[in-house]
Scaffold this active site. Structure first.
Site, PDB file in Angstrom:
ATOM      1  N   LYS A 317       0.805  -1.233   0.000  1.00 23.34           N
ATOM      2  CA  LYS A 317       0.000   0.000   0.000  1.00 23.34           C
ATOM      3  C   LYS A 317       0.835   1.280   0.000  1.00 23.34           C
ATOM      4  CE  LYS A 317      -4.188  -1.856   2.113  1.00 23.34           C
ATOM      5  NZ  LYS A 317      -5.158  -1.769   3.198  1.00 23.34           N
ATOM      6  N   ASN A 338      -4.860   2.150  -1.646  1.00 24.49           N
ATOM      7  CA  ASN A 338      -5.417   0.795  -1.788  1.00 24.49           C
ATOM      8  C   ASN A 338      -6.177   0.649  -3.109  1.00 24.49           C
ATOM      9  OD1 ASN A 338      -7.887   2.115  -1.272  1.00 24.49           O
ATOM     10  ND2 ASN A 338      -8.722   0.267  -0.331  1.00 24.49           N
ATOM     11  N   ASP A 353     -10.090   2.663   2.011  1.00 26.39           N
ATOM     12  CA  ASP A 353     -10.230   1.977   3.309  1.00 26.39           C
ATOM     13  C   ASP A 353     -10.911   2.898   4.325  1.00 26.39           C
ATOM     14  OD1 ASP A 353      -9.164  -0.500   2.711  1.00 26.39           O
ATOM     15  OD2 ASP A 353      -7.111   0.108   3.183  1.00 26.39           O
ATOM     16  N   GLY A 378      -1.434   0.569  13.060  1.00 27.69           N
ATOM     17  CA  GLY A 378      -1.027   0.284  11.678  1.00 27.69           C
ATOM     18  C   GLY A 378      -1.836   1.111  10.688  1.00 27.69           C
ATOM     19  N   ARG A 400      -0.325  -1.827  21.538  1.00 26.64           N
ATOM     20  CA  ARG A 400       0.627  -2.671  22.264  1.00 26.64           C
ATOM     21  C   ARG A 400       2.015  -2.022  22.240  1.00 26.64           C
ATOM     22  NH1 ARG A 400       1.762  -8.362  19.451  1.00 26.64           N
ATOM     23  NH2 ARG A 400       2.415  -6.888  17.867  1.00 26.64           N
TER      24      ARG A 400
HETATM   25  P1  NAP Z   1      -0.790  -3.479  10.320  1.00 27.37           P
HETATM   26  O1  NAP Z   1      -0.424  -2.195   9.654  1.00 27.37           O
HETATM   27  O2  NAP Z   1       0.147  -4.626  10.275  1.00 27.37           O
HETATM   28  O3  NAP Z   1      -1.087  -3.121  11.864  1.00 27.37           O
HETATM   29  C1  NAP Z   1      -1.478  -4.119  12.723  1.00 27.37           C
HETATM   30  C2  NAP Z   1      -1.685  -3.562  14.142  1.00 27.37           C
HETATM   31  O4  NAP Z   1      -2.143  -4.652  14.901  1.00 27.37           O
HETATM   32  C3  NAP Z   1      -0.409  -3.042  14.795  1.00 27.37           C
HETATM   33  O5  NAP Z   1      -0.645  -1.827  15.414  1.00 27.37           O
HETATM   34  C4  NAP Z   1      -0.087  -4.128  15.825  1.00 27.37           C
HETATM   35  O6  NAP Z   1       0.398  -3.618  17.026  1.00 27.37           O
HETATM   36  C5  NAP Z   1      -1.425  -4.711  16.133  1.00 27.37           C
HETATM   37  N1  NAP Z   1      -1.260  -6.108  16.573  1.00 27.37           N
HETATM   38  C6  NAP Z   1      -0.888  -7.166  15.827  1.00 27.37           C
HETATM   39  N2  NAP Z   1      -0.850  -8.272  16.595  1.00 27.37           N
HETATM   40  C7  NAP Z   1      -1.196  -7.891  17.859  1.00 27.37           C
HETATM   41  C8  NAP Z   1      -1.337  -8.573  19.092  1.00 27.37           C
HETATM   42  N3  NAP Z   1      -1.130  -9.892  19.187  1.00 27.37           N
HETATM   43  N4  NAP Z   1      -1.730  -7.867  20.161  1.00 27.37           N
HETATM   44  C9  NAP Z   1      -1.963  -6.543  20.076  1.00 27.37           C
HETATM   45  N5  NAP Z   1      -1.838  -5.830  18.941  1.00 27.37           N
HETATM   46  C10 NAP Z   1      -1.468  -6.500  17.827  1.00 27.37           C
HETATM   47  O7  NAP Z   1      -2.163  -4.003   9.755  1.00 27.37           O
HETATM   48  P2  NAP Z   1      -3.357  -3.184   9.067  1.00 27.37           P
HETATM   49  O8  NAP Z   1      -3.101  -3.033   7.632  1.00 27.37           O
HETATM   50  O9  NAP Z   1      -3.630  -1.968   9.867  1.00 27.37           O
HETATM   51  O10 NAP Z   1      -4.567  -4.217   9.201  1.00 27.37           O
HETATM   52  C11 NAP Z   1      -5.169  -4.481  10.441  1.00 27.37           C
HETATM   53  C12 NAP Z   1      -6.392  -5.343  10.232  1.00 27.37           C
HETATM   54  O11 NAP Z   1      -7.359  -4.614   9.460  1.00 27.37           O
HETATM   55  C13 NAP Z   1      -6.124  -6.629   9.461  1.00 27.37           C
HETATM   56  O12 NAP Z   1      -6.755  -7.697  10.137  1.00 27.37           O
HETATM   57  C14 NAP Z   1      -6.786  -6.390   8.123  1.00 27.37           C
HETATM   58  O13 NAP Z   1      -7.257  -7.591   7.534  1.00 27.37           O
HETATM   59  C15 NAP Z   1      -7.930  -5.489   8.512  1.00 27.37           C
HETATM   60  N6  NAP Z   1      -8.449  -4.698   7.384  1.00 27.37           N
HETATM   61  C16 NAP Z   1      -9.794  -4.817   7.115  1.00 27.37           C
HETATM   62  C17 NAP Z   1     -10.328  -4.109   6.066  1.00 27.37           C
HETATM   63  C18 NAP Z   1     -11.776  -4.248   5.746  1.00 27.37           C
HETATM   64  O14 NAP Z   1     -12.185  -3.834   4.659  1.00 27.37           O
HETATM   65  N7  NAP Z   1     -12.594  -4.799   6.619  1.00 27.37           N
HETATM   66  C19 NAP Z   1      -9.525  -3.253   5.307  1.00 27.37           C
HETATM   67  C20 NAP Z   1      -8.177  -3.124   5.624  1.00 27.37           C
HETATM   68  C21 NAP Z   1      -7.658  -3.859   6.684  1.00 27.37           C
HETATM   69  P3  NAP Z   1       1.941  -3.278  17.300  1.00 27.37           P
HETATM   70  O15 NAP Z   1       2.092  -1.895  16.757  1.00 27.37           O
HETATM   71  O16 NAP Z   1       2.063  -3.340  18.759  1.00 27.37           O
HETATM   72  O17 NAP Z   1       2.741  -4.304  16.561  1.00 27.37           O
END
Ligand code: NAP
Length: 522
Positions: A317, A338, A353, A378, A400
């Site tokens: 992205k 995206n 998004d 994230g 976290r």
């Molecule tokens: P990302 O940039 O990798 O960020 C993930 C976040 O999750 C980070 O802040 C991380 O915290 C936290 N995290 C991961 N594992 C954790 C744990 N075990 N305990 C606590 N915090 C944890 O991911 P992203 O792109 O933002 O995506 C996040 C979610 O959104 C994904 O599941 C994705 O599938 C979903 N999403 C959904 C849509 C939709 O249309 N519904 C669209 C986009 C994304 P740390 O900073 O502490 O590592």
């Protein structure tokens, strides 16, 4: 077409070189800046005598555009010429009826216009190449396009753009430029100089470059990285005979192609959702998923294959932004794209998004004046904070990793709490923007089961499973809950709107994805 540059140091050697290359080359370029004492009429006559099909280009390159600083390229000693002498020589070439004369963009509009006027007065068929070279680097694709348009604006019959490749990815910029020029119905000669640029010399003609440049075996190169004419011919035959490289050809039907780019993409529901929607909208087209590791190559593919639109997912992205021509203000502010729209070769990046999440929320609750705890720091958390702020709500970041959480909170000028302290936070709604609880970890939640009781509304961005553990806990505490399915469908509908200019069948898209997820869960 393959052109051999005649770069010999003397007139006699140049005459011999013309004879040697005539059987193999489609064109010769007389580098009058390198051939000391070169007699132009005699050289042109020799070329015409050697072959009546060979095209003749006359060039008198500026020193600044032909010498590679520190590269030790064995180009011949420069045959320095004043600007007046150079113009005289090019006019002489026109009078002798050569096929092309080459003048640098740096020579200025006035000099180029003078040559054009001379050609008109002579009723000459000679075409003018306006060229640009950078002997030290390859600028960004955006800059290359600017240079391309500067050349076009001079009224050039043919544009030539040749930068120096410092790394392999520079070749992709130049190939993308060729695809771009072809999409504008403009003729272009483009490739990269340098050892790293060799691959562009091989690929350029396959992508539509008007000419490729080569040397005779054992002869000095006029630019580093040039291959021999024999090797170029062999490659050309090989390409024709055994396989084809995607090149920008006019569409043979009105069918549109859409792609998902990311890694991994195998389990994505986007193809199902978008293909269902396209069929219902009666748009002739197809959406497919591609697992991609090289963002630059993927963007060149989108231009080259005239793909109308792309969805971009993890981990590309941010990376794709480097290769786009324009980025919408929201996507720029979020630092993530995206969605890509290919507008006749111009790639424009958007972010749907945040829009998808906001639309999903706005349909259920009013955002203005409300407080929202966002778990995560994230890309999705950033999209949520951005949208909530825009709608007049107040985000609170909980994460976290404290450093990442604080940085995000600072960006949106909002409070931050470590995840361990979430019990101390007061707010109207809770949004999980992490991947915790996503299939297959369906029994995990980012917070204790008691925490949702502190909120009226609990939202999860995860849509697989439809009801995450967090949502199940929240439902048990009497909260209103919203699944990530809403966000997913809305962001997809916004993508379709950008690609087709039409409203997408939201209810059908939601039903289709929901049914597939339910089937998967049962
Ligand atoms: P990302 O940039 O990798 O960020 C993930 C976040 O999750 C980070 O802040 C991380 O915290 C936290 N995290 C991961 N594992 C954790 C744990 N075990 N305990 C606590 N915090 C944890 O991911 P992203 O792109 O933002 O995506 C996040 C979610 O959104 C994904 O599941 C994705 O599938 C979903 N999403 C959904 C849509 C939709 O249309 N519904 C669209 C986009 C994304 P740390 O900073 O502490 O590592």
């Amino acid at each position: 077409m393959i052109c051999v540059s005649i770069t010999e140091a003397t007139h006699q050697e140049a005459l011999q070189a013309i004879e040697r290359c005539a059987p193999a080359a489609d064109a010769i370029e007389l580098r009058m800046d390198l051939i000391a004492g070169g007699d132009l009429p005699q050289l042109v006559a020799a070329a015409r005598c050697a072959s009546n099909r060979i095209k003749v280009i006359v060039t008198c390159r500026r020193k600044e555009e032909s010498l590679i600083p520190g590269a030790g390229v064995p180009v011949a000693k420069k045959n320095e010429m004043t600007k007046i002498a150079k113009m005289k020589l090019l006019k002489q070439a026109v009078a002798w009826g050569v096929d092309f004369i080459d003048i640098e963009l740096a020579a200025g509009e006035k000099a180029i216009a003078q040559l054009q006027s001379f050609c008109r007065k002579q009723k000459s068929l000679t075409r003018i190449i306006v060229s640009w070279h950078d002997t030290s680097k390859t600028p960004s694709l955006t800059k290359l396009k600017e240079i391309f348009w500067s050349c076009v604006k001079t009224g050039a019959d043919l544009v030539k753009i040749v930068p120096y490749a410092c790394r392999m990815s520079d070749n992709l910029k130049v190939l993308s430029l060729i695809a771009y020029a072809k999409a504008q119905n403009r003729d272009i000669i483009a490739m990269c100089m340098g050892e790293e640029g060799k691959i562009s010399r091989v690929m350029a003609s396959q992508w539509g470059s008007h000419l490729g440049f080569a040397v005779l075996p054992g002869v000095k190169q006029s630019a580093p990285g040039q291959l021999t004419v024999q090797i170029m011919k062999q490659i050309e035959q090989l390409m024709k005979g055994s396989f084809h490289i995607a090149r920008p050809v006019p569409a043979i039907s009105d069918a549109l192609t859409f792609v998902l780019l990311g890694n991994p993409v195998r389990h994505s529901l986007s193809p199902l959702m978008h293909n269902t929607a396209l069929a219902a909208m009666k748009v002739e087209g197809h959406y497919s998923a591609f697992c991609v590791s090289d963002a630059g190559a993927a963007m060149a593919g989108i231009r080259g294959m005239n793909i109308r639109g792309a969805s971009v997912t993890i981990p590309l992205k941010t990376e794709v932004m480097e290769y786009l021509d324009e980025i919408d203000a929201d996507a720029l502010a979020l630092g993530a794209v995206n969605t890509i729209v290919n507008d006749s070769g111009k790639l424009i990046g958007y972010n749907t998004d945040w829009l998808g999440l906001m639309q999903a929320l706005k349909n259920k609750i009013s955002l203005s004046g409300k407080t929202f705890v966002i778990i995560g720091a994230g890309g999705t958390a950033r999209a949520a904070a951005y949208g909530i702020k825009k709608e007049g709500g107040q985000p609170i970041i909980v994460n976290r990793n404290q450093e990442k959480g604080k940085a995000l909170a600072a960006q949106f000028d909002c409070p931050f709490y470590p995840l361990a302290d979430i019990g101390k936070v007061q707010a109207d709604a809770l949004i999980n923007a992490t991947s915790v609880g996503m299939y297959p970890q369906i029994h995990r939640s980012p917070v204790d089961a008691v925490i949702p009781a502190n909120y009226q509304v609990v939202v999860d961005v995860i849509y697989n499973p439809l009801k995450t553990k967090l949502l199940r806990d929240a439902e048990a505490k009497g909260c209103r809950i919203f699944s990530g399915l809403e966000m997913f469908v809305h962001q997809g509908a916004e993508q379709l709107k950008l690609w087709t200019g039409r409203e997408a069948p939201l209810a059908l898209m939601k039903k289709t994805v929901r049914e597939r997820l339910e089937k998967f869960e049962s």
